[in-house]
Design a protein around this motif. Structure first.
Motif, short mmCIF file in Angstrom:
data_model
loop_
_atom_site.label_atom_id
_atom_site.label_comp_id
_atom_site.label_asym_id
_atom_site.label_seq_id
_atom_site.Cartn_x
_atom_site.Cartn_y
_atom_site.Cartn_z
N GLN A 131 17.62 1.42 6.72
CA GLN A 131 16.38 0.90 6.17
C GLN A 131 15.21 1.50 6.94
N GLY A 132 14.05 1.54 6.29
CA GLY A 132 12.87 2.08 6.94
C GLY A 132 11.65 1.85 6.08
N ALA A 133 10.47 1.99 6.69
CA ALA A 133 9.21 1.80 5.98
C ALA A 133 8.76 3.11 5.36
N SER A 134 8.33 3.05 4.10
CA SER A 134 7.79 4.20 3.40
C SER A 134 6.58 3.72 2.59
N THR A 135 6.05 4.57 1.73
CA THR A 135 4.88 4.19 0.95
C THR A 135 5.04 4.57 -0.51
N ILE A 136 4.34 3.83 -1.36
CA ILE A 136 4.24 4.18 -2.78
C ILE A 136 3.24 5.33 -2.90
N SER A 137 3.70 6.48 -3.39
CA SER A 137 2.87 7.68 -3.43
C SER A 137 2.22 7.90 -4.79
N GLU A 138 2.88 7.48 -5.84
CA GLU A 138 2.34 7.61 -7.20
C GLU A 138 2.87 6.42 -7.99
N LEU A 139 2.02 5.87 -8.85
CA LEU A 139 2.37 4.63 -9.53
C LEU A 139 2.19 4.80 -11.03
N GLY A 140 3.27 4.56 -11.77
CA GLY A 140 3.22 4.53 -13.23
C GLY A 140 3.56 3.14 -13.73
N ARG A 141 3.54 2.95 -15.02
CA ARG A 141 3.82 1.62 -15.58
C ARG A 141 5.28 1.23 -15.41
#
Length: 268
Positions: free
Chosen positions: A119-129
Motif C-alpha cells: 500500500q502507498g499514497a498516490s494522487t488522482i492525476s486526471e479525472l473523468g466521469r
C-alpha cells in the motif's frame, strides 16, 4: 479473449501469496480463504470494446461470498454527493498485490516481486466521469500488473471510502510511465445498490439487515482503528466489521486469488 470455465475465486486476508500457485489445481488455498459462490458483471462491460486513457469501460463487478466476513473494518463506498467532491490532486491510498519491479509488459516479473500486498499514497492525476488516472508522475506510487481489482481509498466525511478500483493502464506505455486507471465507484452506485438488493431478494446474500449499499449512517462508523490501521486491513473493497457477503471488484479480479481448472482465458 476466450471464455472463463470453472473459475474458482477465494477471498483471503493474507498479505503474502507468493507460495500459492493458482495455476495448480492441487495447490491448497490459504487457510483463511472464503469461497465466492456467485458474481455479476456490469451489463455494459465489453472486453472487445475496451478503451485506454480515461473512458467509459464499465469495468466493475460484484462477487458474493458463501459466508460473511465479520472481523475486519467495513470499507464504505462514497455517496453521490461525496463522489462529486473528487478532484485532481486528491491523495488516495492504493492497495494491491501486483508487480513491483518494472519489466517489459511481455516479460514475467521476477519471483518475489508480485503477490505481496503493498500500500502507498498516490494522487488522482486526471479525472473523468467514469474513471480516473492514478500516479501520472514517475516518482509517485503506481499500480501495475496484478493490481487489478484493488482499491483506492480516500478520507471523506469522517471515513475511508473506496473511491476507485484498479482497471487498466493509462496508455500504450503500460504502467511504467503514466500509471494506471481506476473505475470510479461513485459512477456505479445505483447499479451496485440495485444488484445488492436483488441478491437479498433471490437469496444470494446471506446477510441482508441492510439490503442495499452499507454506509456509516446505517451501520455506525466506530471501528476503533486509526485510518492507517483501517487501510492496512482492507484488501480489495471487502466487507466487513458488520456482517456482509459481497466484494466490489474489477473483472480482472487479480487482487483476489483465482484458479482455472481447465485451459481457458480469464477476462482482464
Amino acid at each position: 479473449f476466450g471464455t472463463v470455465e470453472n473459475l474458482e475465486v477465494r477471498w483471503s486476508r493474507q498479505s503474502d501469496l507468493t507460495s500459492w500457485d493458482g495455476s495448480n489445481p492441487s495447490s491448497p488455498w490459504p487457510e483463511d480463504a472464503v469461497a465466492a459462490w456467485d458474481w455479476v458483471a456490469h451489463p455494459d462491460f465489453d472486453m472487445q470494446d475496451f478503451d485506454i486513457g480515461i473512458a467509459e469501460n464499465n469495468d466493475i463487478a460484484l462477487v458474493f461470498l458463501d459466508r460473511p466476513i465479520t472481523d475486519i473494518p467495513h470499507a464504505y463506498l462514497p455517496t453521490d454527493n461525496l463522489g462529486e467532491l473528487l478532484n485532481v490532486g486528491d491523495e488516495v491510498n492504493v492497495v494491491g498485490w501486483g508487480q513491483q519491479t518494472a519489466t517489459s509488459q511481455f516479460d514475467a516479473p521476477p519471483q518475489g516481486t508480485f503477490a505481496i500486498k503493498q500500500q502507498g499514497a498516490s494522487t488522482i492525476s486526471e479525472l473523468g466521469r467514469y474513471e480516473f488516472q492514478v500516479g501520472a508522475l514517475t516518482e509517485e506510487v503506481r499500480k501495475c500488473h496484478g493490481d487489478s481489482g484493488g482499491p483506492s481509498f480516500l478520507e471523506m466525511d469522517g471515513a475511508l471510502r473506496v473511491v476507485g478500483v484498479t482497471s487498466h493502464a493509462y496508455d500504450d506505455s503500460d504502467c511504467f510511465e503514466t500509471g494506471g486507471v481506476d473505475t470510479r465507484v461513485d459512477a456505479f452506485l445505483d447499479w451496485i445498490d440495485d444488484e445488492m438488493r436483488l441478491r437479498c431478494d433471490d437469496g444470494t446474500r446471506a446477510w441482508c439487515e441492510v439490503p442495499g449499499i452499507v454506509n456509516p449512517d446505517s451501520m455506525g462508523n466506530n471501528t476503533g482503528n486509526s485510518d492507517e490501521e483501517d487501510s492496512e486491513k482492507r484488501s480489495g473493497c471487502s466487507s466487513t466489521a458488520h456482517p456482509a457477503q459481497w466484494l466490489l471488484v474489477l473483472l480482472g479480479m487479480a487482487a483476489f486469488g483465482y484458479r482455472r481448472r481447465q485451459s481457458s482465458t480469464a477476462i482482464g
